[in-house]
Write an enzyme that holds these catalytic residues in place. Structure first.
Site, PDB file in Angstrom:
ATOM      1  N   ASP A 143     -12.078 -10.930  -0.184  1.00  0.00           N
ATOM      2  CA  ASP A 143     -13.330 -11.136   0.549  1.00  0.00           C
ATOM      3  C   ASP A 143     -14.401 -10.274  -0.116  1.00  0.00           C
ATOM      4  OD1 ASP A 143     -12.538  -8.633   1.663  1.00  0.00           O
ATOM      5  OD2 ASP A 143     -12.018  -9.527   3.597  1.00  0.00           O
TER       6      ASP A 143
ATOM      7  N   HIS B  77     -10.492  -6.583  -1.646  1.00  0.00           N
ATOM      8  CA  HIS B  77     -11.536  -6.510  -0.610  1.00  0.00           C
ATOM      9  C   HIS B  77     -12.770  -5.919  -1.299  1.00  0.00           C
ATOM     10  CE1 HIS B  77      -8.867  -7.700   2.546  1.00  0.00           C
ATOM     11  NE2 HIS B  77      -7.978  -6.840   2.132  1.00  0.00           N
TER      12      HIS B  77
ATOM     13  N   GLU C 275       0.803  -1.234   0.000  1.00  0.00           N
ATOM     14  CA  GLU C 275       0.000   0.000   0.000  1.00  0.00           C
ATOM     15  C   GLU C 275       0.833   1.279   0.000  1.00  0.00           C
ATOM     16  OE1 GLU C 275      -2.732  -0.485   3.282  1.00  0.00           O
ATOM     17  OE2 GLU C 275      -3.477  -2.386   2.524  1.00  0.00           O
TER      18      GLU C 275
ATOM     19  N   ASN D  84       2.061  -5.228  -3.089  1.00  0.00           N
ATOM     20  CA  ASN D  84       0.675  -5.603  -2.780  1.00  0.00           C
ATOM     21  C   ASN D  84      -0.148  -4.348  -2.483  1.00  0.00           C
ATOM     22  OD1 ASN D  84      -1.175  -7.829  -2.050  1.00  0.00           O
ATOM     23  ND2 ASN D  84      -1.052  -7.035   0.043  1.00  0.00           N
TER      24      ASN D  84
ATOM     25  N   GLU E 215      -5.965 -11.123  -0.930  1.00  0.00           N
ATOM     26  CA  GLU E 215      -6.758 -10.882   0.292  1.00  0.00           C
ATOM     27  C   GLU E 215      -8.254 -10.866  -0.014  1.00  0.00           C
ATOM     28  OE1 GLU E 215      -5.382  -7.452   2.520  1.00  0.00           O
ATOM     29  OE2 GLU E 215      -3.282  -7.838   2.027  1.00  0.00           O
TER      30      GLU E 215
HETATM   31  O1  9MR Z   1      -7.164  -8.189   8.850  1.00  0.00           O
HETATM   32  C1  9MR Z   1      -6.242  -7.322   9.470  1.00  0.00           C
HETATM   33  C2  9MR Z   1      -6.821  -6.841  10.793  1.00  0.00           C
HETATM   34  O2  9MR Z   1      -6.944  -7.910  11.710  1.00  0.00           O
HETATM   35  C3  9MR Z   1      -5.939  -5.735  11.363  1.00  0.00           C
HETATM   36  O3  9MR Z   1      -6.533  -5.217  12.543  1.00  0.00           O
HETATM   37  C4  9MR Z   1      -5.752  -4.665  10.318  1.00  0.00           C
HETATM   38  C5  9MR Z   1      -4.919  -3.530  10.869  1.00  0.00           C
HETATM   39  O4  9MR Z   1      -4.530  -2.622   9.959  1.00  0.00           O
HETATM   40  O5  9MR Z   1      -5.144  -5.207   9.152  1.00  0.00           O
HETATM   41  C6  9MR Z   1      -5.962  -6.164   8.548  1.00  0.00           C
HETATM   42  O6  9MR Z   1      -5.341  -6.665   7.384  1.00  0.00           O
HETATM   43  C7  9MR Z   1      -5.108  -5.746   6.319  1.00  0.00           C
HETATM   44  C8  9MR Z   1      -3.900  -6.241   5.561  1.00  0.00           C
HETATM   45  O7  9MR Z   1      -2.811  -6.431   6.426  1.00  0.00           O
HETATM   46  C9  9MR Z   1      -3.517  -5.293   4.438  1.00  0.00           C
HETATM   47  N1  9MR Z   1      -4.648  -5.071   3.547  1.00  0.00           N
HETATM   48  C10 9MR Z   1      -5.890  -4.699   4.192  1.00  0.00           C
HETATM   49  C11 9MR Z   1      -6.254  -5.696   5.293  1.00  0.00           C
HETATM   50  C12 9MR Z   1      -7.599  -5.382   5.894  1.00  0.00           C
HETATM   51  O8  9MR Z   1      -7.581  -4.151   6.539  1.00  0.00           O
END
Ligand code: 9MR
Length: 332
Positions: A248, A217, A139, A181, A246
């Protein structure tokens, strides 16, 4: 778990292997560490690639300067080895989930470079040979197509940190596939144009980058469009591979049967695309029991292929049928 018996056999991973494809899911920390039986059984049974939802992020690994706690990440690596599963490593360089000791510190450029290099080499080096693909940089581009200028790493290092991070990861594990990513990266947009230029320039400079991860997402109603194919083609023309990292598909709660069917169609189209264009497709979790969506996107959820009781949803059956059809074609 009784409902589980209704899941069509064989599992997703067996079908995926016939297609030389990696199908996987993100693993949540607590159910893995607690050895939750239903959770672990399904994880082992269905998937041939895993990724840590949080366990390999900087704040999870390093509670204090120069200290690492490998308890959770080692448990995941051991689980994957035991069940003959590949691993994606997530993530080495991100503006979120930095430990407070790092985030709140003022750093010179030299100190920031030293900390980042040490972190990357420590983590990648520990799991050298055990992680198939790393999300090296996560990101770095914002939705307007500019660098995310407010991010910790950009503020300290400007854009140079991106090439350096790939170089350091490559030095620590020359066999790992190294990915950039991001989210909202799959269609054609200012953001995906900027990602394209970024990875094109990295490749042109000889930086060791091998792939682009599309997080995906998604919101309900998502369908595959020509823009996704065009974007995939331009990235692959650079000699890069793609993975859906990722996936969903969130629904407004509570979902109706029609919404669940629509969601299944989104999953079907994403997987069908991935079988043609990607190395792997991973969902961000696999059961609605453990998903980031309800707490981050209130009023929505039910985003994954298994429900909260681990029963397969229409989305699971869509994944299964898509893989089974493809595996059948290959062996016809
Ligand atoms: O799913 C993850 C969640 O449990 C954490 O609290 C969060 C914190 O920033 O990150 C989530 O995972 C993210 C991933 O690492 C990067 N892409 C977006 C995902 C969803 O927010």
């Amino acid at each position: 778990m009784d409902d589980h018996a209704q899941a069509p056999r064989p599992p997703l991973r067996a079908l995926a292997e016939r297609c030389h494809f990696a199908i996987g899911a993100a693993v949540a920390t607590q159910p893995l560490l607690n050895g939750e039986p239903d959770y672990c059984a399904l994880l082992a049974r269905e998937f041939n690639v895993l990724v840590a939802e949080n366990m390999m992020k900087w704040d999870a690994l390093s509670p204090a300067p120069e200290q690492y706690d490998w308890t959770a990440s080692d448990a995941l690596v051991a689980f994957a080895a035991k069940h003959a599963q590949r691993l994606r490593g997530h993530t080495l360089v991100w503006h979120n989930q930095l430990p407070a000791w790092l985030r709140d510190r003022s750093l010179s450029r030299t100190e920031a470079l030293r900390l980042l290099e040490t972190h990357i080499k420590t983590v990648v080096g520990r799991y050298r040979g055990q992680v198939w693909a790393w999300d090296v940089v996560n990101e770095a581009i914002d939705d307007s197509g500019d660098y995310r200028r407010t991010s910790f790493w950009f503020r300290h290092l400007g854009p140079d940190y991106i090439a350096l991070a790939f170089q350091w990861a490559h030095e620590a594990d020359p066999d790992a596939l190294l990915y950039y990513n991001d989210y909202s990266a799959e269609g054609i947009s200012p953001k995906s144009d900027a990602i394209y230029r970024l990875v094109r320039d990295l490749k042109a400079q000889g930086v060791p980058i091998h792939g682009v991860g599309w997080q995906m997402h998604l919101i309900e109603g998502w369908r595959l469009e020509d823009q996704h194919l065009r974007n995939a083609e331009r990235l692959r023309a650079l000699g890069l591979e793609l993975s859906i990292t990722e996936l969903d598909v969130r629904l407004t709660l509570p979902p109706s049967p029609a919404q669940l069917d629509g969601q299944a169609e989104s999953y079907r189209q994403a997987l069908s695309f991935a079988l043609d264009h990607c190395r792997a497709l991973l969902t961000w979790g696999f059961s609605d029991r453990y998903s980031w969506i309800p707490s981050f996107q209130p009023g929505t959820g039910a985003a994954l292929p298994f429900d909260e009781a681990y029963a397969p949803k229409p989305a699971y059956h869509a994944l299964w049928q898509t893989l089974a059809a493809r595996a059948g074609q290959l062996h016809a």
